[in-house]
Motif scaffolding. Structure first.
Motif, PDB file in Angstrom:
ATOM      1  N   PRO A   1       0.754  -1.143   0.026  1.00 15.32           N
ATOM      2  CA  PRO A   1      -0.020  -0.037   0.131  1.00 15.32           C
ATOM      3  C   PRO A   1       0.924   1.192  -0.039  1.00 15.32           C
ATOM      4  O   PRO A   1       2.078   1.122   0.482  1.00 15.32           O
ATOM      5  N   PRO A   2       0.372   2.475  -0.423  1.00 15.59           N
ATOM      6  CA  PRO A   2       1.078   3.641  -0.681  1.00 15.59           C
ATOM      7  C   PRO A   2       1.911   4.114   0.656  1.00 15.59           C
ATOM      8  O   PRO A   2       3.010   4.740   0.909  1.00 15.59           O
ATOM      9  N   GLN A   3       1.074   3.843   1.892  1.00 14.24           N
ATOM     10  CA  GLN A   3       1.775   4.289   3.066  1.00 14.24           C
ATOM     11  C   GLN A   3       2.903   3.562   3.587  1.00 14.24           C
ATOM     12  O   GLN A   3       3.661   3.837   4.403  1.00 14.24           O
ATOM     13  N   TRP A   4       3.172   2.291   2.925  1.00 17.22           N
ATOM     14  CA  TRP A   4       4.346   1.720   3.472  1.00 17.22           C
ATOM     15  C   TRP A   4       5.679   1.805   2.625  1.00 17.22           C
ATOM     16  O   TRP A   4       5.486   1.650   1.656  1.00 17.22           O
ATOM     17  N   ASP A   5       6.747   2.105   3.261  1.00 21.10           N
ATOM     18  CA  ASP A   5       8.185   1.789   2.644  1.00 21.10           C
ATOM     19  C   ASP A   5       8.593   0.577   3.111  1.00 21.10           C
ATOM     20  O   ASP A   5       7.879  -0.364   3.631  1.00 21.10           O
ATOM     21  N   ILE A   6       9.699   0.035   2.473  1.00 20.67           N
ATOM     22  CA  ILE A   6      10.228  -1.155   2.647  1.00 20.67           C
ATOM     23  C   ILE A   6      10.383  -1.492   4.198  1.00 20.67           C
ATOM     24  O   ILE A   6      10.234  -2.489   4.508  1.00 20.67           O
ATOM     25  N   ALA A   7      11.060  -0.581   4.924  1.00 16.24           N
ATOM     26  CA  ALA A   7      11.162  -0.797   6.491  1.00 16.24           C
ATOM     27  C   ALA A   7       9.734  -1.119   7.059  1.00 16.24           C
ATOM     28  O   ALA A   7       9.910  -1.898   7.994  1.00 16.24           O
ATOM     29  N   THR A   8       8.836  -0.448   6.854  1.00 13.10           N
ATOM     30  CA  THR A   8       7.555  -0.600   7.409  1.00 13.10           C
ATOM     31  C   THR A   8       7.013  -1.851   6.955  1.00 13.10           C
ATOM     32  O   THR A   8       6.451  -2.722   7.813  1.00 13.10           O
ATOM     33  N   ALA A   9       7.139  -2.154   5.568  1.00 10.02           N
ATOM     34  CA  ALA A   9       6.521  -3.477   5.156  1.00 10.02           C
ATOM     35  C   ALA A   9       7.260  -4.676   5.816  1.00 10.02           C
ATOM     36  O   ALA A   9       6.605  -5.744   6.285  1.00 10.02           O
ATOM     37  N   ARG A  10       8.718  -4.578   6.026  1.00  4.27           N
ATOM     38  CA  ARG A  10       9.419  -5.359   6.544  1.00  4.27           C
ATOM     39  C   ARG A  10       9.008  -5.814   8.172  1.00  4.27           C
ATOM     40  O   ARG A  10       8.724  -6.916   8.612  1.00  4.27           O
TER      41      ARG A  10
ATOM     42  N   GLY B   1       1.293   9.214  -3.563  1.00  5.84           N
ATOM     43  CA  GLY B   1       1.693   9.415  -2.240  1.00  5.84           C
ATOM     44  C   GLY B   1       2.442   8.211  -2.005  1.00  5.84           C
ATOM     45  O   GLY B   1       2.826   7.823  -0.622  1.00  5.84           O
ATOM     46  N   ARG B   2       2.779   7.268  -2.979  1.00  3.71           N
ATOM     47  CA  ARG B   2       3.557   6.084  -2.809  1.00  3.71           C
ATOM     48  C   ARG B   2       4.847   6.161  -1.878  1.00  3.71           C
ATOM     49  O   ARG B   2       5.728   7.060  -2.536  1.00  3.71           O
ATOM     50  N   ARG B   3       5.171   5.562  -0.890  1.00  8.65           N
ATOM     51  CA  ARG B   3       6.387   5.884  -0.128  1.00  8.65           C
ATOM     52  C   ARG B   3       7.605   4.746  -0.584  1.00  8.65           C
ATOM     53  O   ARG B   3       8.835   5.089   0.066  1.00  8.65           O
ATOM     54  N   HIS B   4       7.234   3.681  -1.143  1.00  6.80           N
ATOM     55  CA  HIS B   4       8.255   2.866  -1.531  1.00  6.80           C
ATOM     56  C   HIS B   4       9.111   3.551  -2.530  1.00  6.80           C
ATOM     57  O   HIS B   4       8.490   3.852  -3.766  1.00  6.80           O
ATOM     58  N   ARG B   5      10.334   3.578  -2.266  1.00  2.67           N
ATOM     59  CA  ARG B   5      11.361   4.013  -3.405  1.00  2.67           C
ATOM     60  C   ARG B   5      11.780   2.933  -3.962  1.00  2.67           C
ATOM     61  O   ARG B   5      12.521   1.974  -3.484  1.00  2.67           O
ATOM     62  N   PRO B   6      11.959   2.996  -5.475  1.00  2.88           N
ATOM     63  CA  PRO B   6      12.677   2.057  -6.332  1.00  2.88           C
ATOM     64  C   PRO B   6      14.159   1.759  -5.850  1.00  2.88           C
ATOM     65  O   PRO B   6      14.675   0.620  -5.696  1.00  2.88           O
ATOM     66  N   GLU B   7      14.860   2.741  -5.222  1.00  2.00           N
ATOM     67  CA  GLU B   7      16.327   2.426  -4.687  1.00  2.00           C
ATOM     68  C   GLU B   7      16.313   1.384  -3.429  1.00  2.00           C
ATOM     69  O   GLU B   7      17.434   1.156  -3.143  1.00  2.00           O
ATOM     70  N   ASP B   8      15.224   1.526  -2.767  1.00  2.00           N
ATOM     71  CA  ASP B   8      15.061   0.697  -1.682  1.00  2.00           C
ATOM     72  C   ASP B   8      15.105  -0.867  -1.966  1.00  2.00           C
ATOM     73  O   ASP B   8      15.202  -1.776  -0.995  1.00  2.00           O
ATOM     74  N   GLY B   9      14.640  -1.046  -3.078  1.00  2.00           N
ATOM     75  CA  GLY B   9      14.433  -2.598  -3.734  1.00  2.00           C
ATOM     76  C   GLY B   9      13.447  -2.512  -4.610  1.00  2.00           C
ATOM     77  O   GLY B   9      12.138  -2.085  -4.336  1.00  2.00           O
ATOM     78  N   THR B  10      13.623  -3.328  -5.498  1.00  2.00           N
ATOM     79  CA  THR B  10      12.364  -3.792  -6.679  1.00  2.00           C
ATOM     80  C   THR B  10      11.503  -4.752  -6.065  1.00  2.00           C
ATOM     81  O   THR B  10      11.986  -5.898  -5.847  1.00  2.00           O
TER      82      THR B  10
END
Length: 278
Positions: free
Chosen positions: A124-133, A215-224
């Protein structure tokens, strides 16, 4: 020492074996990442689980919505649907052993040596990779722990549909699991939308594919992100995502992409239909 990601298998064991033959897969050296939904709808859920489990540490599998539905049925909190093909697995002599193995699979997998993150559906757009993990580990602990039985009793449902860190209890866990395993679209405010399942080009207004949500928080540089789940989307690549469910079950293809060497073309095996939509 190749690493391949493979889209949703859905109990289509023969196409999986043929795809691996085409890849020249070496079980002593190569590694496979599976996008989830190993089981259901196709002809051989038990054989597929036996095969993938038999690969040992060479196979990494994330849980999909059909895998969780199977576990809920086993726990007595889900009902078999007309389209399900799970009964032979549930009756198999080694069924409980296979399902115990499946229940230990994660919702998110990553490898420190590769710039990829494997989930079934998306983020979901509110999550970055650290949150998802962090949230994956939280839900995985509940799925594997002593409270897993009541969790399966509260698994089904579309609410809550918007992430808030203040969510608690079953609602919090249901949201996390829905996001990892059922997500396709969000609205402009980041609410999960589950009704429409077709391609983005034909979606109703205010339906944004998860990878293009505002508002997507996931950044491509943090992982595809490597995902499956969405057969009407098919194979697509974009900034920070690769989608791999190419409809093997419906007579499409079973697709593999090589992660350790992106110069190698995608391998897609045409598949006879195991089921017809509907």
């Amino acid at each position: 020492m190749a690493v391949y990601a493979i889209g949703d298998v859905h109990a289509c064991l023969d196409p999986l074996r043929r795809l691996l033959d085409r890849l020249g897969y070496d079980p002593a050296a190569d590694t496979l990442w599976f996008t989830g939904d190993l089981v259901n709808r196709g002809p051989d859920s038990a054989g597929t689980l036996r095969f993938v489990r038999g690969l040992g540490r060479r196979a990494h599998v994330v849980l999909g919505n059909h895998d969780l539905h199977l576990l809920a049925v086993r726990a007595g909190h889900g009902e078999l649907r007309r389209s399900d093909t799970l009964e032979p697995l549930l009756r198999a002599a080694d069924g409980d052993e296979l399902l115990d193995w499946l229940q230990q699979r994660p919702l998110l997998h990553e490898d420190a040596e590769l710039p990829f993150v494997l989930v079934h559906a998306g983020l979901p757009p509110q999550w970055d990779i650290a949150t998802a993990r962090r949230l994956a580990r939280e839900a995985e602990a509940a799925l594997r722990g002593p409270d897993s039985d009541p969790l399966f009793a509260h698994l089904y449902g579309d609410q809550p549909d918007r992430w808030q860190e203040s969510l608690t209890g079953w609602e919090r866990l249901r949201y996390i699991i829905n996001a990892f395993t059922r997500l396709r679209f969000c609205d402009a405010e980041g609410r999960l939308l589950f009704r429409y399942k077709g391609p983005p080009e034909q979606a109703p207004a205010d339906h944004y594919p998860w990878y293009a949500a505002p508002g997507r928080r996931h950044r491509p540089e943090d992982g595809t992100l490597i995902t499956g789940h969405w057969s009407t989307l098919g194979l697509r690549r974009g900034p920070g995502y690769i989608t791999l469910d190419t409809g093997c079950l419906w007579g499409g293809q079973l697709t593999a992409v090589r992660l350790d060497d992106p110069r190698i073309p995608v391998t897609a095996l045409p598949c006879p239909a195991a089921r017809t939509p509907g």
